[in-house]
Design an enzyme around this catalytic site. Structure first.
Site, PDB file in Angstrom:
ATOM      1  CD  GLU A   1      -5.729  -1.036  -1.818  1.00  0.00           C
ATOM      2  OE1 GLU A   1      -6.548  -2.064  -1.507  1.00  0.00           O
ATOM      3  OE2 GLU A   1      -5.611  -0.205  -0.961  1.00  0.00           O
TER       4      GLU A   1
ATOM      5  CG  ASN B   1      -4.955   4.891  -6.042  1.00  0.00           C
ATOM      6  OD1 ASN B   1      -4.005   6.016  -5.915  1.00  0.00           O
ATOM      7  ND2 ASN B   1      -5.638   4.862  -5.097  1.00  0.00           N
TER       8      ASN B   1
ATOM      9  CG  HIS C   1      -2.140   4.909   3.158  1.00  0.00           C
ATOM     10  ND1 HIS C   1      -3.137   5.952   3.633  1.00  0.00           N
ATOM     11  CD2 HIS C   1      -2.925   4.316   2.002  1.00  0.00           C
ATOM     12  CE1 HIS C   1      -4.178   6.065   2.955  1.00  0.00           C
ATOM     13  NE2 HIS C   1      -4.002   5.057   1.960  1.00  0.00           N
TER      14      HIS C   1
ATOM     15  CD  GLU D   1      -6.074   5.960  -1.109  1.00  0.00           C
ATOM     16  OE1 GLU D   1      -5.829   5.215   0.042  1.00  0.00           O
ATOM     17  OE2 GLU D   1      -6.483   5.450  -2.242  1.00  0.00           O
TER      18      GLU D   1
ATOM     19  CG  ASP E   1      -2.631   8.020   6.022  1.00  0.00           C
ATOM     20  OD1 ASP E   1      -1.699   7.406   5.543  1.00  0.00           O
ATOM     21  OD2 ASP E   1      -3.766   7.843   6.395  1.00  0.00           O
TER      22      ASP E   1
END
Ligand code: XIL
Length: 347
Positions: free
Chosen positions: A165, A207, A244, A273, A275
């Site tokens: 990030e 990432n 996400h 990750e 979702d």
């Protein structure tokens, strides 16, 4: 003598059966090799195309048999949800603590799952002592941290999220302001060079989130960095797309273009990750098919097991409900994975 061959009558019988089914509008395999049966777990289904299907594991839940039963059965890759982060692994300067990280790692190893390392250099979840550092001392602390953690797990981690990030949200395409960024623009490449020397066997990933939409400034900025790293020989092997997806940052059908474009730079890509707010079965199938469409997409990790395990449990964004039941999204992912072609035989 034709000892191993199928008797002619059986071959002819199959052909007749196939012909009859074709007349009825039903397809049947004419070739004598049986079609691979559908797999009934995510990990096995992903393995059909040489990929993995992982989840984030929280060490605090490993004592819950309902949790470990699902995680053990369905997934073949593990990411520690918090246990390998900076605050967990180096709570005091130079004093490393791998207790919680090893709990996750050992569970994964005992259950024959590969492990993604997450994460070595990040503005968030820094221990207090690191948060108060600046400049040269912080740069040195980052290097010591990468060396300390990667040495402990040397040879055991398939992919490391070396930097997490580092870019700002919004339309600027700029780096995110942070204490690490303020040590100088080159902090990211220093992190990657340090990581390569510390464990040459791990794939080294950048990432981030909100880099899935190909038209977003943040996506293009990360793309430009990776292109620059590849041109200058900075060691980077993969890009992780957190994925996400929610009402504020919805899934966009151009994700596949993003994955393809990064892969064309000469790096692997991974969905790290995943979702989805509300767990739309269609969105989950689309993301799965996006990965399957890109040969360099290594695999998919969902960020938790059941909705109740999610960091965003209110969004019920995962594949299993709180009782461990398979949701519609689970079935759509499994079906997409099962529809993928077999991995080409090596050699
Ligand atoms: C989250 C964890 O899921 C939470 O338990 C924790 O409180 C905060 O971090 N991007 C990342 C992950 O890279 O490490 C974050 O995980 C979610 C966003």
């Amino acid at each position: 003598m034709r000892t191993n061959a199928m008797p002619r009558s059986r071959v002819r019988g199959r052909a007749l059966l196939a012909g009859a089914l074709a007349v009825l509008g039903t397809t049947a395999p004419v070739a004598p090799s049986p079609a691979a049966a559908a797999e009934d777990t995510l990990g096995a289904a992903a393995a059909r195309s040489g990929r993995y299907f992982g989840t984030a594991i929280a060490s605090g839940r490993l004592g819950d048999p309902a949790y470990t039963t699902i995680a053990g059965r369905e997934f073949d890759s593990v990411t520690a949800e918090n246990e390998m982060k900076i605050d967990a692994t180096e709570p005091q300067p130079g004093r490393f603590d791998f207790t919680a990280g090893d709990r996750v790692y050992d569970w994964a190893a005992r259950n024959a799952k590969q492990v993604r390392g997450h994460t070595l250099a990040w503005h968030s979840q820094q221990p207090g002592w690191m948060r108060s550092l600046r400049g040269g001392p912080l740069r040195q602390a980052m290097i010591r941290h990468i060396n300390g953690v990667m040495t402990h797990y040397r040879g055991k981690i398939v992919q490391w999220d070396v930097v997490n990030e580092a870019f700002a949200d919004g339309g600027s395409g700029a780096r995110r302001d942070s204490n690490l960024q303020r040590t100088g623009d080159d902090w990211i490449e220093v992190a990657f060079r340090t990581a390569r020397a510390a464990d040459p066997s791990a794939k080294l990933c950048y990432n981030d989130y909100n880099i899935e939409n190909w038209t977003a400034a943040k996506t293009r900025a990360v793309y430009a960095m990776v292109r620059d790293f590849k041109q200058r020989g900075v060691p980077i092997d993969c890009v992780g797309f957190q994925s996400h997806f929610n009402n504020g940052s919805p899934y966009n059908g151009n994700f596949r273009t993003t994955l393809r474009s990064f892969a064309a730079l000469g790096v692997d890509v991974a969905i790290t990750e995943l979702d989805v707010q509300g767990a739309s079965a269609t969105t989950y199938a689309n993301v799965t098919n996006d990965c399957l469409a890109v040969p360099r997409c290594l695999g998919i990790t969902v960020w938790g097991v059941r909705d109740t395990d999610s960091w965003r449990s209110g969004q019920t964004p995962l594949l299993f409900d709180g009782s461990g039941g398979k949701k519609a999204a689970y079935t759509s992912v499994l079906n997409a994975l099962n529809a993928a072609s077999e991995a080409p035989t090596p050699g």
